[in-house]
Design an enzyme around this catalytic site. Structure first.
Site, mmCIF file in Angstrom:
data_model
loop_
_atom_site.group_PDB
_atom_site.id
_atom_site.type_symbol
_atom_site.label_atom_id
_atom_site.label_comp_id
_atom_site.label_asym_id
_atom_site.label_seq_id
_atom_site.Cartn_x
_atom_site.Cartn_y
_atom_site.Cartn_z
ATOM 1 N N CYS A 1 60.137 59.838 -17.703
ATOM 2 C CA CYS A 1 61.488 59.472 -17.275
ATOM 3 C C CYS A 1 62.089 60.674 -16.551
ATOM 4 C CB CYS A 1 62.354 59.035 -18.457
ATOM 5 S SG CYS A 1 62.575 60.326 -19.700
ATOM 6 N N THR A 2 63.368 60.619 -16.228
ATOM 7 C CA THR A 2 63.977 61.658 -15.388
ATOM 8 C C THR A 2 63.942 63.039 -16.030
ATOM 9 O OG1 THR A 2 65.451 59.982 -14.479
ATOM 10 C CG2 THR A 2 66.017 62.279 -14.047
#
Length: 310
Positions: free
Chosen positions: A190-191
């Protein structure tokens, strides 16, 4: 616990120096989240900080921006509060990336909607080099745990898009699409890493045995991995005024459509469907003419406000 939001006064513009943008989180038990929130409010009222912080009983999460003094001040405060193992990354923005400072009190610092144990039930962490080796293997299922509009801006080569609009939808995806793959190696990203802390915990809780996640997320990968060795394709969507970043955490070419929030490329912004602040190829047919007129009025107000500040 219902979400509450503190909207603080608009933050002053900075002269000549870039904004330092800090993305941070840590899962840690917070005995009195409401008290921590109040003390954070008192702190940020005295420093030049904008962005969002989310406080919950399970820890803290957010992205903030400010001058060097403001960023150091919030870091020192969190260190004093026992957040001494923050997952933390800095980058720069040449324009103010957030309009205001918000501090929110929530049940979760990232909303999965399913109770998991991200501090005790964890997968295998991979640094960027290990990650490249892992996701190049044929026996690994690679899953992008982010939302559909984030995937659109960029992702890792070979990654599966769960086609979720919110992180709350991810548990259903796991149970409906992955249930027959519990014997496989599953790698997720994810980010900044926080959603994968929960998604790996969820998979282990659901009976998966071999689960991996990218430590520090895409941002750490783009910061550390040279472009010539990278397996990343496109740009990484970020939740601030920059829209997306690329290798070295440099600002990318995507721009957010302020009508729907989706990232748009220069080619998409050249299409007839694009009207700045009003519509893009992703939403042109999803809003009424009355809504578009409202967006035009809002955009006109934004432009007028910027001119007054110049």
């Amino acid at each position: 616990m219902n979400a509450t939001v503190e909207q603080l006064a608009p933050v002053a513009e900075q002269a000549n120096t870039p904004w330092v943008v800090a993305a941070l989180y840590q899962f840690r038990e917070v005995a009195d989240p409401a008290d921590l929130r109040e003390r954070l409010i008192n702190l940020v009222q005295s420093i030049n900080l904008c962005g969002t912080l989310i406080v919950a009983g399970e820890g803290i999460n957010g992205t903030v921006a400010g001058d060097r003094h403001a960023i150091d001040s919030i870091n020192q405060f969190l260190q004093n509060e026992g957040f001494d193992n923050l997952e933390y990354k800095e980058s720069e923005s040449h324009e103010k990336p957030f309009r205001k400072m918000k501090i929110k009190l929530k049940k979760e610092i990232v909303t999965l909607g399913v109770e998991v144990k991200p501090r005790s039930l964890v997968g295998h962490y991979c640094d960027p080099e290990e990650w490249n080796e892992l996701i190049s293997r044929d026996d690994v299922i690679l899953i992008d745990t982010r939302n559909d509009y984030e995937y659109k801006a960029g992702t890792f080569q070979g990654a599966i898009d769960p086609q979720t609009e919110t992180f709350r939808e991810f548990p259903d995806y796991v149970r409906q699409q992955l249930a027959n793959h519990k014997d496989k190696k599953v790698a997720m990203f994810c980010t900044g890493g926080i959603r994968c802390e929960k998604s790996t915990s969820l998979l282990l809780q659901e009976g998966f045995k071999d689960v991996y996640h990218l430590k520090g997320g895409i941002l750490k990968y783009l910061e550390e991995m040279p472009a010539e060795k990278s397996l990343w394709k496109g740009e990484c969507f970020v939740f601030d005024g920059r829209t997306a970043v690329t290798h070295g955490l440099q600002e990318g070419i995507n721009e957010k459509c302020h009508a729907c929030g989706w990232p748009t490329t220069p080619e998409e912004r050249a299409l007839p469907s694009y009207e700045h602040g009003v519509s893009c190829i992703h939403c042109i047919d999803k809003t009424t003419e009355q809504q578009k007129e409202g967006f035009r009025m809002r955009q006109s107000q934004i432009v007028s406000a910027k001119r007054k500040r110049l």
